[in-house]
Design an enzyme around this catalytic site. Sequence first.
Site, PDB file in Angstrom:
ATOM      1  N   ASN A  76       0.868  -1.175   0.000  1.00 37.77           N
ATOM      2  CA  ASN A  76       0.000   0.000   0.000  1.00 37.77           C
ATOM      3  C   ASN A  76       0.905   1.225   0.000  1.00 37.77           C
ATOM      4  O   ASN A  76       1.485   1.564   1.019  1.00 37.77           O
ATOM      5  CB  ASN A  76      -0.895  -0.020   1.255  1.00 37.77           C
ATOM      6  N   LYS A 101       0.113   4.327  -0.368  1.00 40.28           N
ATOM      7  CA  LYS A 101      -0.504   5.552   0.157  1.00 40.28           C
ATOM      8  C   LYS A 101      -0.227   6.711  -0.817  1.00 40.28           C
ATOM      9  O   LYS A 101      -0.187   6.468  -2.022  1.00 40.28           O
ATOM     10  CB  LYS A 101       0.004   5.829   1.573  1.00 40.28           C
ATOM     11  N   HIS A 146      -9.393   1.070   4.548  1.00 39.27           N
ATOM     12  CA  HIS A 146      -8.128   1.251   5.262  1.00 39.27           C
ATOM     13  C   HIS A 146      -8.362   2.234   6.413  1.00 39.27           C
ATOM     14  O   HIS A 146      -9.160   3.172   6.282  1.00 39.27           O
ATOM     15  CB  HIS A 146      -7.056   1.777   4.305  1.00 39.27           C
ATOM     16  N   GLU A 152      -6.805   4.705   7.457  1.00 40.71           N
ATOM     17  CA  GLU A 152      -6.625   6.128   7.128  1.00 40.71           C
ATOM     18  C   GLU A 152      -7.854   6.673   6.403  1.00 40.71           C
ATOM     19  O   GLU A 152      -8.198   7.854   6.536  1.00 40.71           O
ATOM     20  CB  GLU A 152      -5.336   6.318   6.301  1.00 40.71           C
ATOM     21  N   GLU A 193      -5.375  -4.955  10.478  1.00 36.98           N
ATOM     22  CA  GLU A 193      -4.375  -3.918  10.705  1.00 36.98           C
ATOM     23  C   GLU A 193      -4.701  -3.148  11.981  1.00 36.98           C
ATOM     24  O   GLU A 193      -5.530  -2.221  11.949  1.00 36.98           O
ATOM     25  CB  GLU A 193      -4.355  -2.940   9.520  1.00 36.98           C
ATOM     26  N   GLY A 232       2.452   2.364  10.676  1.00 37.63           N
ATOM     27  CA  GLY A 232       3.398   3.472  10.533  1.00 37.63           C
ATOM     28  C   GLY A 232       4.091   3.885  11.824  1.00 37.63           C
ATOM     29  O   GLY A 232       4.715   4.937  11.882  1.00 37.63           O
ATOM     30  N   SER A 244       3.417  -2.005  10.355  1.00 37.77           N
ATOM     31  CA  SER A 244       4.862  -2.035  10.608  1.00 37.77           C
ATOM     32  C   SER A 244       5.521  -3.367  10.230  1.00 37.77           C
ATOM     33  O   SER A 244       6.475  -3.800  10.890  1.00 37.77           O
ATOM     34  CB  SER A 244       5.167  -1.674  12.064  1.00 37.77           C
TER      35      SER A 244
HETATM   36  P1  PGA Z   1       2.945   0.345   7.568  1.00 39.55           P
HETATM   37  O1  PGA Z   1       1.498   0.596   6.913  1.00 39.55           O
HETATM   38  O2  PGA Z   1       3.472  -0.960   7.033  1.00 39.55           O
HETATM   39  O3  PGA Z   1       3.765   1.526   7.132  1.00 39.55           O
HETATM   40  O4  PGA Z   1       2.743   0.292   9.050  1.00 39.55           O
HETATM   41  C1  PGA Z   1       0.597  -0.484   6.737  1.00 39.55           C
HETATM   42  C2  PGA Z   1      -0.671   0.013   6.099  1.00 39.55           C
HETATM   43  O5  PGA Z   1      -1.072   1.156   6.327  1.00 39.55           O
HETATM   44  O6  PGA Z   1      -1.325  -0.736   5.349  1.00 39.55           O
END
Ligand code: PGA
Length: 275
Positions: free
Chosen positions: A14, A16, A107, A109, A179, A185, A225
């Site tokens: 992903n 983003k 997601h 976000e 998640e 993140g 992460s």
């Molecule tokens: P990350 O993001 O691996 O940077 O923690 C995962 C995601 O948002 O799908």
Amino acid sequence: MTQAHHRKRLIAGNWKMFKTPSETEAFIRALSEKLHGMAQPLSTWPEILVCPPFISLKLAWDTVDDTGKPILIGAQTMDSHEDGAFTGEISPKMLRSVCIRNVLVGHSERRQYFNETDETVSAKTRAALANDIRPIVCVGETLAEREAGQTDTVLTRQVNTALNGVSAEEMAFLVVAYEPVWAIGTGKVCDAAEANRVCHLIRTLIAGLTNSPTADQVRILYGGSVKPENFPELLTQSDIDGGLVGGASLDVDSFYQLISQAAYFSEGAIHGCRI
Ligand code: PGA
């Protein structure tokens, strides 16, 4: 010796709001080069999915077509309507028109910054399925919810709402990504055994919505992460079938490392898929 895992692995990147079209093309060419030299047999490779921003989807697909490597391209979101006065949105039909058959849905976000609710996630999931696009449905609790002991309640509500009314055949086609929001993140990966416990809970909920043989086929990813340092332990868990990766998917070396780790832990993986 690794334990045989009967569901085909899936590694999804992903991106983003990162990478321009030219950076996207360069990444896919570099990844294809690396895959060309991959030691493990093709039968053990995970499905590889890259989700760039909308503006790069067609170029990404065309680049994959040119390199001939088994890389799938997906969108990071989409609207649930066929078309209409929805400024700035992209419909399932539009994704299909540029050969996109995978989409991230719900997601955290999108839920946090764009007001997506369990109900909109459900509408998008159904719209994707109706258009033969595979949704990767994202669920997960916030830190406050975990600390309040509400993890299982939140996951139960999210899964039961998002996947309500999905047929057994559609269920086997879609993918769920667990998640935990506090792990995205932040560099704080969820403990592998706990991530597996939640993924198992999700599988049990799916069995309740359909049946056990169907639930056994559904791929459930862990995200939050994921890095080459912590991925092998996650891959040894019985109910984790791959990863949804943000930060570590932006760098071709670390993304490739995750792919080859998944191949290593995929001995015996045989379950096929429509894409
Ligand atoms: P990350 O993001 O691996 O940077 O923690 C995962 C995601 O948002 O799908």
